[in-house]
Structure formats: structure tokens, C-alpha cells
Design an enzyme around this catalytic site. Structure first.
Site, short mmCIF file in Angstrom:
data_model
loop_
_atom_site.label_atom_id
_atom_site.label_comp_id
_atom_site.label_asym_id
_atom_site.label_seq_id
_atom_site.Cartn_x
_atom_site.Cartn_y
_atom_site.Cartn_z
N CYS A 1 23.07 15.47 -7.81
CA CYS A 1 22.73 16.57 -6.92
C CYS A 1 24.04 17.02 -6.28
O CYS A 1 25.09 16.26 -6.03
CB CYS A 1 22.08 15.84 -5.77
SG CYS A 1 21.96 16.84 -4.34
N CYS B 1 24.52 23.47 -8.38
CA CYS B 1 23.09 22.66 -8.04
C CYS B 1 22.02 22.21 -9.16
O CYS B 1 21.86 23.09 -10.05
CB CYS B 1 22.14 23.49 -7.16
SG CYS B 1 20.62 22.88 -6.54
N THR B 2 21.65 20.93 -9.23
CA THR B 2 21.05 20.46 -10.49
C THR B 2 19.66 21.05 -10.44
O THR B 2 19.08 20.90 -11.59
CB THR B 2 21.01 19.01 -10.39
OG1 THR B 2 20.33 18.64 -9.24
CG2 THR B 2 22.46 18.51 -10.73
N HIS B 3 19.28 21.81 -9.46
CA HIS B 3 17.74 22.50 -9.65
C HIS B 3 17.93 23.71 -10.46
O HIS B 3 17.03 23.98 -11.00
CB HIS B 3 17.38 22.89 -8.14
CG HIS B 3 16.64 21.65 -7.39
ND1 HIS B 3 17.25 20.64 -7.12
CD2 HIS B 3 15.37 21.88 -7.17
CE1 HIS B 3 16.24 19.94 -6.57
NE2 HIS B 3 15.10 20.48 -6.44
N GLU C 1 11.86 23.93 -7.46
CA GLU C 1 11.13 22.63 -6.94
C GLU C 1 9.61 22.74 -7.06
O GLU C 1 8.91 21.75 -7.36
CB GLU C 1 11.61 22.07 -5.36
CG GLU C 1 10.95 20.85 -4.89
CD GLU C 1 11.73 19.65 -5.44
OE1 GLU C 1 12.81 19.92 -6.19
OE2 GLU C 1 10.94 18.65 -5.61
N ASP D 1 18.38 12.44 -6.61
CA ASP D 1 18.40 13.84 -6.15
C ASP D 1 17.19 14.05 -4.93
O ASP D 1 16.55 13.41 -4.69
CB ASP D 1 18.18 14.93 -7.55
CG ASP D 1 18.32 16.14 -6.87
OD1 ASP D 1 19.12 16.51 -6.19
OD2 ASP D 1 17.34 17.01 -7.60
N SER D 2 17.60 15.25 -4.35
CA SER D 2 16.54 15.47 -3.42
C SER D 2 15.18 15.70 -4.06
O SER D 2 14.16 15.92 -3.34
CB SER D 2 16.94 16.58 -2.56
OG SER D 2 17.15 17.94 -3.39
N1 DGL Z 1 19.52 19.70 -6.76
C1 DGL Z 1 20.46 19.47 -5.49
C2 DGL Z 1 21.81 20.01 -5.69
O1 DGL Z 1 22.35 20.04 -6.63
C3 DGL Z 1 19.96 19.95 -4.07
C4 DGL Z 1 19.23 20.97 -3.93
C5 DGL Z 1 18.63 20.89 -2.46
O2 DGL Z 1 17.99 19.89 -2.03
O3 DGL Z 1 18.96 21.91 -1.65
O4 DGL Z 1 22.38 20.61 -4.88
#
Ligand code: DGL
Length: 227
Positions: A73, A186-188, A152, A10-11
Site C-alpha cells: 500500500c 497506489c496499489t489500487h 475497491e 493493504d487497506s
Molecule cells: N492501496 C492503497 C495505496 O496504495 C490505499 C488506498 C486507500 O486506502 O486509500 O495507497
């Protein structure tokens, strides 16, 4: 038996929701997690950038000997899976298909919301995947990349006025839609699930896209003889 690790990418911290689900479902598997915190956020970048970063991350994990890869992600899953396919010769999957299947399974009134980064939203990938599982489903999709830097940075507290305001603004487009299910594409975003759930109220089921994917990885390992 294949003792190599599963790579999860992931990012940033969002991918840890998938790691948690994988550890619960596959306790015998090692996991190597890559968070590209040097380049987060991905969701505000161009498709070309995301593809380049996706391929680079996949190569790093492949170079460390992983046997399969989970792009934990939504942004990579919507934009960069083709780049990953061209970069590494191992099985991989993203989070969109599992989350879409889960949303179609749980929605009773067939009105589903999707909250993702802008880079995911502009591909239309999640609504397409949901409709592929239920042509009768009406999908309302919006980008809310402003939530990524907050998650984050670990800013997920209900009492933080900036967090509340950002979540509020992100959910505003769903007012009046009548959704009974919201895909956290988005996994965040699962890090903010308590606030999101609170603001939407009890009648809306939240789908954690990373967690929804763990079963798919188990199946992928079985099918490819990599368990
Ligand atoms: N966790 C990510 C996603 O699911 C990326 C969020 C990002 O880096 O902008 O999209």
C-alpha cells in the site's frame, strides 16, 4: 527453511496485485493477506490515523505468525513504516522504493509522473525516492484518491462513464508534461491500468508498485535467512 507465511497488508483489494506477483516469483511461499476493508480508504486519513492502522494491521499479521511483512500500500509505505517498525519485530518493506527504482530504470526522457492517494502525495515520498535513483529526473506528482473507492468496488470498466470521468480528471494534471513513465503509487490503481494506459497512450510505461516489490521481498527473505 522457514515455512511461516509472508504477511501482505493493504487497506483493500489493491494489495492483491502484490500477492499475484509474489506468488509468481516465490511459488513455494505461503502468503497471508490482510485487507483492512473496515477502514478503507486510508488515503483520505490523517498521518496519525494511518500510523495507528498500520501498526494495528502489522500486529494482526504478526499475531498470526508471519515471518516478514509487505506493506502493499503506497499510503502505508509513505506514512506508516515507522509505526510498523515500532509495532513488530520482523523484517518488512513497503512499495515506494521498488517502484521508484523501476521508474528511474525505465524512463528514457527522464520525465516521470506519479499518481497516488492524497495522503501519499503530501509526504513527497515517491518523488524523493525517484530522484534518489536519478537526480536528473523531473517528477510530476498528483493525488487521485477518488479512484480508490471505484477500484475497491470493482468498478474498472471502460464503459462506466463515472469511471472514465474519474480517470480522466486524475490524469488531467499530466497533460503537457511529456512524461514517458507513470508510477501507479497506489496499489489500487493497477486495477484501472487498462483505462489509464488507454487514456495516456502507448508512449507511457505504467509502473505497478505492488508488482515491482516482489523481487525486493525475495531479497529480504534471502538476506534474513527466512526463505
Ligand atoms: N492501496 C492503497 C495505496 O496504495 C490505499 C488506498 C486507500 O486506502 O486509500 O495507497
Amino acid at each position: 527453511m522457514d515455512t511461516r507465511a509472508i504477511g501482505v497488508f493493504d487497506s483493500g483489494v489493491g494489495g492483491l496485485s502484490a500477492v499475484r506477483a509474489l506468488r509468481a516469483l516465490l511459488p513455494g511461499e505461503d502468503i497471508l493477506f490482510l485487507a483492512d476493508t473496515a477502514n478503507v480508504p486510508y488515503g483520505t486519513r490523517s498521518r496519525e490515523d494511518i500510523c495507528a492502522l498500520s501498526a494495528a494491521g502489522a500486529r494482526i499479521l504478526y499475531g498470526r505468525g508471519v515471518k516478514a511483512l509487505l506493506a502493499a500500500c503506497g499510503t502505508i509505505s509513505a506514512n506508516g513504516l515507522g509505526a510498523i517498525a515500532g509495532a513488530v519485530p520482523i523484517p518488512f518493506c513497503g512499495v515506494i522504493e521498488p517502484a521508484a527504482a523501476e521508474a528511474a530504470r525505465v524512463s528514457r526522457n527522464r520525465r516521470v509522473g506519479v499518481l497516488s492517494t492524497e495522503a501519499t502525495a503530501r509526504t513527497g515520498a515517491i518523488p524523493r525516492a525517484i530522484r534518489a535513483h536519478g537526480a536528473d529526473i523531473e517528477v510530476f506528482a498528483h493525488g487521485a484518491g477518488a479512484l480508490v473507492p471505484l477500484a475497491e468496488a470493482g468498478r474498472t470498466d471502460y464503459a462506466d462513464p463515472e469511471v472514465r470521468a474519474a480517470v480522466d480528471a486524475s490524469l488531467a494534471p499530466f497533460a503537457g508534461t511529456g512524461i514517458d513513465t507513470l508510477v501507479l503509487g497506489c496499489t489500487h490503481f493497477p486495477l484501472l491500468a487498462p483505462i489509464i494506459g488507454d487514456m495516456l497512450g502507448e508512449g507511457v510505461t505504467l509502473i505497478d508498485s505492488g508488482a515491482a516489490t516482489a523481487g525486493y521481498i525475495r531479497e529480504l527473505l534471502r538476506q534474513t535467512g527466512l526463505e
